[in-house]
Design an enzyme around this catalytic site. Structure first.
Site, PDB file in Angstrom:
ATOM      1  N   GLY A   1       0.959  -1.255   0.178  1.00 58.95           N
ATOM      2  CA  GLY A   1       0.133  -0.050   0.042  1.00 58.95           C
ATOM      3  C   GLY A   1       0.625   1.252  -0.059  1.00 58.95           C
ATOM      4  O   GLY A   1       0.523   2.282  -0.754  1.00 58.95           O
TER       5      GLY A   1
ATOM      6  N   HIS B   1       3.997   2.123  11.118  1.00 60.04           N
ATOM      7  CA  HIS B   1       2.530   1.649  10.618  1.00 60.04           C
ATOM      8  C   HIS B   1       1.778   0.777  11.239  1.00 60.04           C
ATOM      9  O   HIS B   1       0.850   0.113  11.018  1.00 60.04           O
ATOM     10  CB  HIS B   1       3.049   1.068   9.076  1.00 60.04           C
ATOM     11  CG  HIS B   1       3.645   2.346   8.194  1.00 60.04           C
ATOM     12  ND1 HIS B   1       2.556   2.682   7.217  1.00 60.04           N
ATOM     13  CD2 HIS B   1       4.691   2.923   7.954  1.00 60.04           C
ATOM     14  CE1 HIS B   1       2.990   3.700   6.499  1.00 60.04           C
ATOM     15  NE2 HIS B   1       4.294   3.980   6.886  1.00 60.04           N
TER      16      HIS B   1
ATOM     17  N   ASP C   1      -4.351  -4.706  14.191  1.00 60.63           N
ATOM     18  CA  ASP C   1      -3.853  -4.104  12.881  1.00 60.63           C
ATOM     19  C   ASP C   1      -3.705  -2.412  13.225  1.00 60.63           C
ATOM     20  O   ASP C   1      -4.422  -1.925  13.584  1.00 60.63           O
ATOM     21  CB  ASP C   1      -4.958  -4.189  11.682  1.00 60.63           C
ATOM     22  CG  ASP C   1      -4.353  -4.495  10.554  1.00 60.63           C
ATOM     23  OD1 ASP C   1      -3.464  -4.274  10.267  1.00 60.63           O
ATOM     24  OD2 ASP C   1      -5.248  -5.172   9.585  1.00 60.63           O
TER      25      ASP C   1
ATOM     26  N   LEU D   1      -5.943  -1.131   5.531  1.00 58.15           N
ATOM     27  CA  LEU D   1      -6.265  -0.410   4.216  1.00 58.15           C
ATOM     28  C   LEU D   1      -7.144  -1.085   3.616  1.00 58.15           C
ATOM     29  O   LEU D   1      -8.012  -0.251   2.738  1.00 58.15           O
ATOM     30  CB  LEU D   1      -4.986  -0.097   3.609  1.00 58.15           C
ATOM     31  CG  LEU D   1      -3.931   0.605   4.127  1.00 58.15           C
ATOM     32  CD1 LEU D   1      -2.471   1.053   3.386  1.00 58.15           C
ATOM     33  CD2 LEU D   1      -4.517   2.282   4.430  1.00 58.15           C
TER      34      LEU D   1
ATOM     35  N   ASP E   1      13.562  21.150  44.463  1.00 56.82           N
ATOM     36  CA  ASP E   1      13.051  19.922  43.760  1.00 56.82           C
ATOM     37  C   ASP E   1      12.928  20.082  42.377  1.00 56.82           C
ATOM     38  O   ASP E   1      12.389  20.982  41.903  1.00 56.82           O
ATOM     39  CB  ASP E   1      11.861  19.446  44.452  1.00 56.82           C
ATOM     40  CG  ASP E   1      11.808  18.910  45.852  1.00 56.82           C
ATOM     41  OD1 ASP E   1      12.224  17.820  46.139  1.00 56.82           O
ATOM     42  OD2 ASP E   1      11.732  19.844  46.794  1.00 56.82           O
TER      43      ASP E   1
ATOM     44  N   ASP F   1      11.402  24.959  38.425  1.00 54.31           N
ATOM     45  CA  ASP F   1      10.847  24.504  37.349  1.00 54.31           C
ATOM     46  C   ASP F   1       9.625  24.052  37.144  1.00 54.31           C
ATOM     47  O   ASP F   1       9.133  23.548  36.292  1.00 54.31           O
ATOM     48  CB  ASP F   1      11.586  22.723  37.655  1.00 54.31           C
ATOM     49  CG  ASP F   1      10.879  22.279  38.929  1.00 54.31           C
ATOM     50  OD1 ASP F   1      10.896  22.948  39.923  1.00 54.31           O
ATOM     51  OD2 ASP F   1      10.365  21.110  38.602  1.00 54.31           O
TER      52      ASP F   1
HETATM   53  C1  GDG Z   1       0.690  -2.655   7.358  1.00 52.45           C
HETATM   54  C2  GDG Z   1      -0.081  -2.667   8.595  1.00 52.45           C
HETATM   55  C3  GDG Z   1      -1.369  -0.880   7.881  1.00 52.45           C
HETATM   56  C4  GDG Z   1      -3.379  -7.293  -0.284  1.00 52.45           C
HETATM   57  N1  GDG Z   1      -3.683  -8.236  -1.343  1.00 52.45           N
HETATM   58  C5  GDG Z   1      -3.650  -7.816  -2.427  1.00 52.45           C
HETATM   59  C6  GDG Z   1      -3.295  -6.569  -2.380  1.00 52.45           C
HETATM   60  N2  GDG Z   1      -3.089  -6.201  -1.254  1.00 52.45           N
HETATM   61  C7  GDG Z   1      -2.877  -4.761  -0.650  1.00 52.45           C
HETATM   62  C8  GDG Z   1      -4.170  -4.171  -0.336  1.00 52.45           C
HETATM   63  C9  GDG Z   1      -3.612  -3.157   0.758  1.00 52.45           C
HETATM   64  C10 GDG Z   1      -2.373  -3.770   1.319  1.00 52.45           C
HETATM   65  O1  GDG Z   1      -1.995  -4.665   0.390  1.00 52.45           O
HETATM   66  C11 GDG Z   1      -2.705  -4.350   2.433  1.00 52.45           C
HETATM   67  O2  GDG Z   1      -2.564  -3.289   3.658  1.00 52.45           O
HETATM   68  P1  GDG Z   1      -3.193  -3.392   4.987  1.00 52.45           P
HETATM   69  O3  GDG Z   1      -3.458  -2.045   5.650  1.00 52.45           O
HETATM   70  O4  GDG Z   1      -4.638  -3.782   4.739  1.00 52.45           O
HETATM   71  O5  GDG Z   1      -2.250  -4.430   5.761  1.00 52.45           O
HETATM   72  P2  GDG Z   1      -0.598  -4.661   6.011  1.00 52.45           P
HETATM   73  O6  GDG Z   1       0.240  -5.120   4.876  1.00 52.45           O
HETATM   74  O7  GDG Z   1      -0.587  -5.664   7.160  1.00 52.45           O
HETATM   75  O8  GDG Z   1       0.110  -3.136   6.427  1.00 52.45           O
HETATM   76  C12 GDG Z   1      -1.544  -2.136   8.350  1.00 52.45           C
HETATM   77  C13 GDG Z   1      -0.647  -0.717   6.707  1.00 52.45           C
HETATM   78  O9  GDG Z   1       0.760  -1.254   6.908  1.00 52.45           O
HETATM   79  C14 GDG Z   1      -0.346   0.678   6.313  1.00 52.45           C
HETATM   80  O10 GDG Z   1       0.019   1.631   7.228  1.00 52.45           O
HETATM   81  O11 GDG Z   1      -2.742  -0.400   7.451  1.00 52.45           O
HETATM   82  O12 GDG Z   1      -2.223  -2.018   9.564  1.00 52.45           O
HETATM   83  O13 GDG Z   1      -0.046  -3.776   9.188  1.00 52.45           O
HETATM   84  O14 GDG Z   1      -3.290  -2.047   0.076  1.00 52.45           O
HETATM   85  O15 GDG Z   1      -4.705  -3.480  -1.226  1.00 52.45           O
HETATM   86  N3  GDG Z   1      -2.853  -5.887  -3.622  1.00 52.45           N
HETATM   87  C15 GDG Z   1      -2.884  -6.523  -4.838  1.00 52.45           C
HETATM   88  N4  GDG Z   1      -3.364  -7.742  -4.813  1.00 52.45           N
HETATM   89  C16 GDG Z   1      -3.664  -8.562  -3.990  1.00 52.45           C
HETATM   90  O16 GDG Z   1      -3.917  -9.871  -3.888  1.00 52.45           O
HETATM   91  N5  GDG Z   1      -2.855  -5.988  -5.930  1.00 52.45           N
END
Ligand code: GDG
Length: 729
Positions: A30, A165, A372, A376, A500, A680
């Protein structure tokens, strides 16, 4: 602003070598895709590991560097072995489980910690190679928590932001780490430390307070001489990219294809990386229970379970994969029929458009992480619902739940909760779906990933400005030289010193802050100097001050200005006559607060009552302090009392008595050409206000004050007083 240097473990571009040919592919994830438009608009350089082994990469370093530069990327080369140790072990089996509240899965190995340190240093070296004055550095995530401080040690006054993150856990978990202080100090090297939610930021601040003794106010924290800011920035998505893709003809076609497979069945969807934090097993269990309890939905819905392979080299992930396989098999075996497979299980990454097509086709998204940072996928699902319907079921333990209050939130450990949410989702009216969706979509469209990143960068630059303003007030080398010189040249000097927090650090019990010999010696020699009048202006009672200081050639002020004992005299005198009858009315109130707040107690002085909460949980203590002040407000005006909030204390005393009034006694009597007041807390503000404008006043800590200068700690005060002494000899 100069360039923006984005730093993350992986580059948004992955380098492969296939049949002797170099290949460059976009990395999945993401962050990289979400920020692609943002970082192009910023004259940015992205620094990270390109995914190729160091040995292979270094042989063709120039080729790789050149090609990556065309994509605004700069490689950090790591060997596969280093990656296995630092990422595969420390990141994946220490930090990740602990920060996601799975302490039972966390392992603690000194060698993998060392690998983590080394990898952070390798990143630091690479950044030092390319950094130029004026560049802003933004470090991402738990792989690089040591990097901010490492950079600060190597670069001249850099601007550094850090964003985590994943969740920052409660101190009860964080303190389990053997390397907790190193990690805290590492992150505190940043000017701005960002988290997805306020809860995580609060946990971080609590750890900073508990482990390092750093206080904070309004998200500002002073670590040594520097001020850092801590804030919540809930990460958004590239909303338009999902909304637009969802209406593309190619996606329409994919949706039609899905319709042919699913026919008129309702579709429930989940998408996760393979990870035990994502609650996949619990979700499957609840889905099985839902089918048991709701036979009317058999053959009428399909659960599409997309699991993207991840960290398969870690054994726990391989085990989880087997468990998912088995559970899917068991549920499909139990409920499936010739023409119906309840769970469609996809174990691979799917192309972006297919993902959006699935988001569009699914009536319900079932997102149930155990923990989590944000999640996203939940947001992407909402952005792709261009037909104004769809229901999101979301764990309350996902960071995203804080923003998405219109989703159906569930407790992932409660099967009934998930089953009921599924029933509610499948039965929700179109009007209600549309209403909930519209509110969430509006919010996500506005605070998209671009806004998130801009917000972070603006706050970071702002923090730098704030520090510069603070910097003007910090007693720097030049002002210090002037102070020492003025002291030397003066004929009559008045030193008004709090005790103090000013000459000694705070002790958990007032009686334990016994003055060390160094302080006694210092006061003795300052007081013995004929040109000096030293006044110790304390909030303490007469007994304590007498016990510690009566032999010294200095003046004592007790109870914030109620009593004074001039140098060389044996008796205390009252600055003005006071009564203490009011104590009978006030004491019971303070005692109730002491009983309700573990670790707090009531201290009684002749003309004041103090509720002390230094040893209490700081959040509870502050909350109770607010309540107590409000409680006392009505009472105190009738009794001519004042309520003061000091550092972890609430003090009730007679109105009009304060350290400033005591200071005036000396100021009006002597003709001083050098006055220095050091303190202080709030009670010292009266002293600062009482001394002439042209004189010297110093506040310990970097909070706002009427004093002319700030200094970061009591040890620096001692150093300054020693310096005055040294110059005198
Ligand atoms: C970490 C934190 C935080 C997933 N499967 C496919 C695919 N994806 C993409 C999704 C999304 C991303 O991967 C997953 O993001 P998440 O936020 O759900 O989870 P984490 O990878 O664990 O990310 C999390 C994030 O960082 C951002 O700060 O939200 O809590 O753990 O974008 O769409 N994309 C494609 N095919 C897939 O099969 N193209």
């Amino acid at each position: 602003m100069g360039r923006l240097l984005m730093v993350s473990n992986r580059l948004p571009v992955t380098v492969h070598r296939r049949r002797g040919q170099l290949q460059f592919e976009p990395s999945t994830g993401g962050l990289a895709t979400g920020l692609s438009s943002f970082y192009r608009s910023y004259n940015a350089l992205w620094i990270g590991w390109p995914g190729i082994d160091r040995k292979e990469g270094m042989a063709i370093k120039d080729d790789i560097q050149q090609k990556l530069l065309t994509e605004n990327c700069y490689p950090v080369f790591l060997s596969q072995k280093e990656v296995d140790e630092y990422y595969g072990k420390f990141c994946s089996t220490t930090i990740w489980p602990l920060f996601h509240y799975f302490p039972q899965y966390a392992s603690y190995s000194e060698s993998s910690w060392q690998a983590y340190e080394r990898a952070n240093r390798t990143f630091c070296d690479a950044i030092v190679e390319v950094w130029e004055q004026g560049d802003t550095i933004w470090v991402h995530d738990f792989h690089l928590m040591l990097l901010p401080q490492m950079l600060r040690d190597r670069l001249p006054d850099p601007t550094i932001g850090f964003f985590l993150h994943i969740p920052f856990p409660s101190i009860e978990l964080f303190r389990l780490l053997p390397w907790r202080t190193a990690l805290m100090n590492g992150m505190l090297g940043a000017d701005l430390i960002g988290f997805h939610t306020w809860e995580y930021a609060g946990h971080f601040l609590a750890s900073a307070r508990f482990l390092l003794g750093y206080d904070s106010w309004m998200g500002k924290i002073t670590a040594g001489d520097r001020l850092s800011r801590v804030d919540a920035f809930p990460m958004g998505i590239d909303y338009e990219r999902f909304a637009e893709t969802a209406t593309k003809p190619e996606v329409d076609k994919e949706v039609e294809k899905l319709n042919r497979s699913f026919r008129d069945r309702r579709v429930i969807l989940s998408v996760d990386r393979l990870d035990y934090t994502k609650g996949i097993l619990r979700r499957l269990e609840a889905f099985g229970l839902f089918l048991d309890r709701n036979p009317q939905y058999r053959e009428r819905l399909t659960f599409v379970l997309v699991v993207v392979p991840s960290r398969t080299m870690v054994s726990r992930y391989a085990l989880l994969k087997r468990q998912i396989d088995e559970m899917v098999g068991a549920i499909n075996g139990k409920h499936g029929t010739i023409g119906w497979t309840p769970i469609w299980y996809i174990y691979r990454s799917i192309p972006f458009q297919s993902l959006v097509a699935l988001y569009r086709r699914a009536e319900v998204a079932l997102i149930t992480p155990v923990r989590d940072g944000m999640n996203l996928v939940a947001k992407e699902y909402l952005a792709s619902r261009v037909d104004d319907n769809g229901v999101l079921i979301l764990s309350e333990t996902a960071g995203a739940a804080k923003e998405l209050g219109e989703a159906l939130t569930i407790n992932v450990n409660n099967d009934d909760d998930i089953v009921t949410a599924l029933q509610d989702a499948l039965e929700m009216s179109d009007a209600e779906q549309a209403e909930r969706l519209r509110i969430m979509q509006r919010r996500l469209r506005r605070y998209n990933v671009q806004r998130w990143a801009e917000d972070f960068i603006h706050t970071l630059l702002d923090t730098h400005k704030l520090q510069e303003e603070m910097g003007v007030r910090i007693l720097g080398a030049q002002a210090r030289r002037k102070l020492v010189k003025t002291y030397q040249q003066a004929q009559r000097r008045l030193l008004l010193l709090d005790y103090d927090g000013t000459l000694v650090s705070f002790a958990s019990r007032p009686s334990r802050a016994i003055p060390p010999q160094e302080v006694l010696d210092l006061l003795y020699s300052l007081g013995s100097e004929p040109a000096n009048e030293v006044v110790l202006t304390s909030g303490r009672d007469r007994g304590s001050l007498d016990g510690w200081f009566s032999e010294l050639p200095i003046n004592l002020v007790a109870e914030h200005g109620v009593w004074l004992k001039p140098r060389g005299r044996n008796e205390w005198e009252m600055i003005e006559p006071l009564t203490a009858e009011w104590k009978e009315e006030v004491r019971p109130i303070l005692e109730v607060y002491a009983d309700r707040t573990p670790g707090s107690f009531v201290e009684e002085k002749d003309f004041s009552l103090v509720w002390q909460y230094r040893r209490s949980d700081s959040r509870l203590g502050e909350l109770r302090a607010r309540e107590l002040v409000a409680h006392l407000e009505g009472l105190t005006t009738n009794l001519n009392l004042q309520v003061l909030e000091g550092s972890k204390v609430v003090e009730v005393k007679n109105a009009g008595v304060n350290k400033g009034r005591a200071a005036l006694k000396w100021l009006s009597e002597g003709n001083y050409d050098f006055v220095l007041a050091v303190g202080d807390d709030w009670t010292d503000e009266d002293t600062f206000n009482a001394i002439p404008e042209a004189q010297w006043s110093i506040k310990i800590g970097l909070s706002s004050t009427g004093a002319k200068y700030n200094i970061s700690s009591h040890s620096k005060v001692l150093a300054l007083l020693h310096e005055l002494q040294t110059h005198e000899e």
